[in-house]
Design an enzyme around this catalytic site. Structure first.
Site, short mmCIF file in Angstrom:
data_model
loop_
_atom_site.label_atom_id
_atom_site.label_comp_id
_atom_site.label_asym_id
_atom_site.label_seq_id
_atom_site.Cartn_x
_atom_site.Cartn_y
_atom_site.Cartn_z
N ASP A 28 0.82 -1.21 0.00
CA ASP A 28 0.00 0.00 0.00
C ASP A 28 0.86 1.26 0.00
OD1 ASP A 28 -1.78 -2.01 0.37
OD2 ASP A 28 -2.91 -1.05 1.94
N GLU A 293 0.51 -5.39 -5.26
CA GLU A 293 0.04 -4.51 -6.33
C GLU A 293 1.16 -3.69 -6.95
OE1 GLU A 293 -2.89 -0.64 -6.86
OE2 GLU A 293 -3.58 -2.34 -5.66
#
Length: 398
Positions: A28, A293
């Site tokens: 994140d 991600e």
């Protein structure tokens, strides 16, 4: 300690605030740190980045002092986000809560006050969601959620289609990558800088940044029997927990620069690096195994074949997300190439050991067209606009 920006005549500061809670160590914060830097560097938007875990953040920003409440790097103001906030908050043009993190109560109260105050431009409140290739994202991107107090929060979905919020990609990234990859001396110099010894230009080099999985153990055992040298570059962390039985010491005893030779496989222990260094590492390897991600997207921008080790979810929902991405990634690939690449990704994520070994061996027969596809993919995936440019336009139009 006060916010460094000065309000305008309406009491609104012309900056953006991004709030991030650190989950899974680097994912994140990796995304929000890249976005913050790009908004400052390419759009001259002052950014306040609020982070709850500065120690984890410091692993990808080594100069960060985890004990300081406020500091600045790359022209981004970084604040320690504790609860309640100890730093005065002044709302700017946009407030982004990354990945559904809950904004501090003080911040939500300020948003409500500005929303109800006449003749005042209230900030745009966005929830920056996780990246997904699933089809439903197109219909959900940009939808408002009206809070009980009447304030609207907008859902912003990154994605691979023109109907989504796009993908993080700096303006000069591909040019920098192409210049780097054009000269093999760049990668050899990087390996030397990282303390990695014995890697020749023609050797196969694989970077590994995965979660724990026996699939990695199976591949390492296969790589030991390779007819040509293979070098696996692995930082201290979760990947190495899968290889305990192959190591002569505990993970805690490992130091960056150490290497272990197992047949024709050499395991190299990588030092942690900043984001620019990580990009160059991915550019320099022949194959990348990544997770999360941020690393997943940077592996695509590296224009090299890769395996995506997606974060496991209940009821195997992560496999649905994996299948959705594989479908769009393989859209223009010949069936035999698409099947081989998809099967090795699926087997790795399912810990199907015999299948991951078999499909990895089959990659050799499709390596050239797979590499050609990896080179073309980044341009197609961007869809003419990156996430930052679409985000700026969204805020300006809201």
């Amino acid at each position: 300690m006060n916010n460094v920006f000065t309000p305008d005549n309406n009491g609104v500061v012309k900056h953006w605030d991004i709030f991030c809670t650190v989950v899974d160590n680097y994912g994140d914060i990796g995304v929000t740190w890249r976005l913050a830097k790009q908004l400052v560097n390419e759009y001259d938007i002052p950014i306040n980045l609020w982070v709850d875990d500065l120690l984890s953040f410091s692993h990808i920003l080594p100069k960060l002092d985890a004990s300081k409440k406020q500091q600045s790097f790359n022209s981004v103001n970084i604040f320690h986000w504790n609860n309640p906030l100890e730093i005065q908050f002044n709302a700017g043009n946009a407030i982004i809560e990354a990945f559904a993190c809950e904004l501090p109560s003080q911040v939500k109260a300020i948003i409500e006050r500005l929303h109800l105050q006449p003749h005042t431009q209230a900030p745009t409140w966005l929830n920056l969601e996780y990246l997904s290739a699933e089809a439903w994202v197109d219909g959900c991107h940009g939808l408002p959620s009206t809070q009980p107090n009447g304030v609207k929060k907008w859902f912003y979905f990154p994605g691979f289609s023109p109907k989504t919020g796009g993908l993080i990609c700096e303006r000069e990234l591909f040019n920098q990558r192409d210049q780097w990859q054009a000269d093999p001396r760049h990668k050899l110099a990087l390996f030397q800088q990282l303390g990695l010894q014995g890697i020749n230009a023609q050797d196969t080099v694989i970077s590994v940044f995965s979660y724990e999985t026996r699939a990695l153990t199976a591949l390492c055992e296969l790589w030991q029997t390779s007819q040509t040298p293979i070098h696996a570059l692995i930082p201290k962390g979760r990947s190495l927990h899968s290889l305990i039985d192959l190591l002569p010491c505990t993970i805690d005893d490992l130091i960056p620069g150490q290497q272990f030779t197992l047949g024709n496989l050499t395991l190299h222990i990588l030092p942690m690096t900043d984001q620019n260094g990580f990009d160059r590492l991915l550019w320099s390897c022949d194959f990348n195994i990544v997770r999360g991600e941020d690393s997943f997207l940077r592996a695509q921008w590296a224009a090299k074949p890769f395996i995506w080790h997606i974060y496991p979810q209940e009821d195997d929902y992560h496999l649905v997300k994996l299948q959705a991405f594989m479908q769009i990634y393989c859209d223009n690939l010949a069936p035999e190439i698409a099947t081989t690449w998809s099967e090795v990704n699926l087997a790795f994520n399912q810990e199907n050991l015999s299948a991951v070994v078999m499909h990895w061996q089959q990659l050799n027969s499709v390596s050239l067209p797979l590499m050609q596809h990896a080179i073309k993919w980044p341009i197609n995936a961007l869809n003419d606009a990156d996430l930052a440019s679409r985000l700026v336009q969204f805020v300006n139009n809201s």
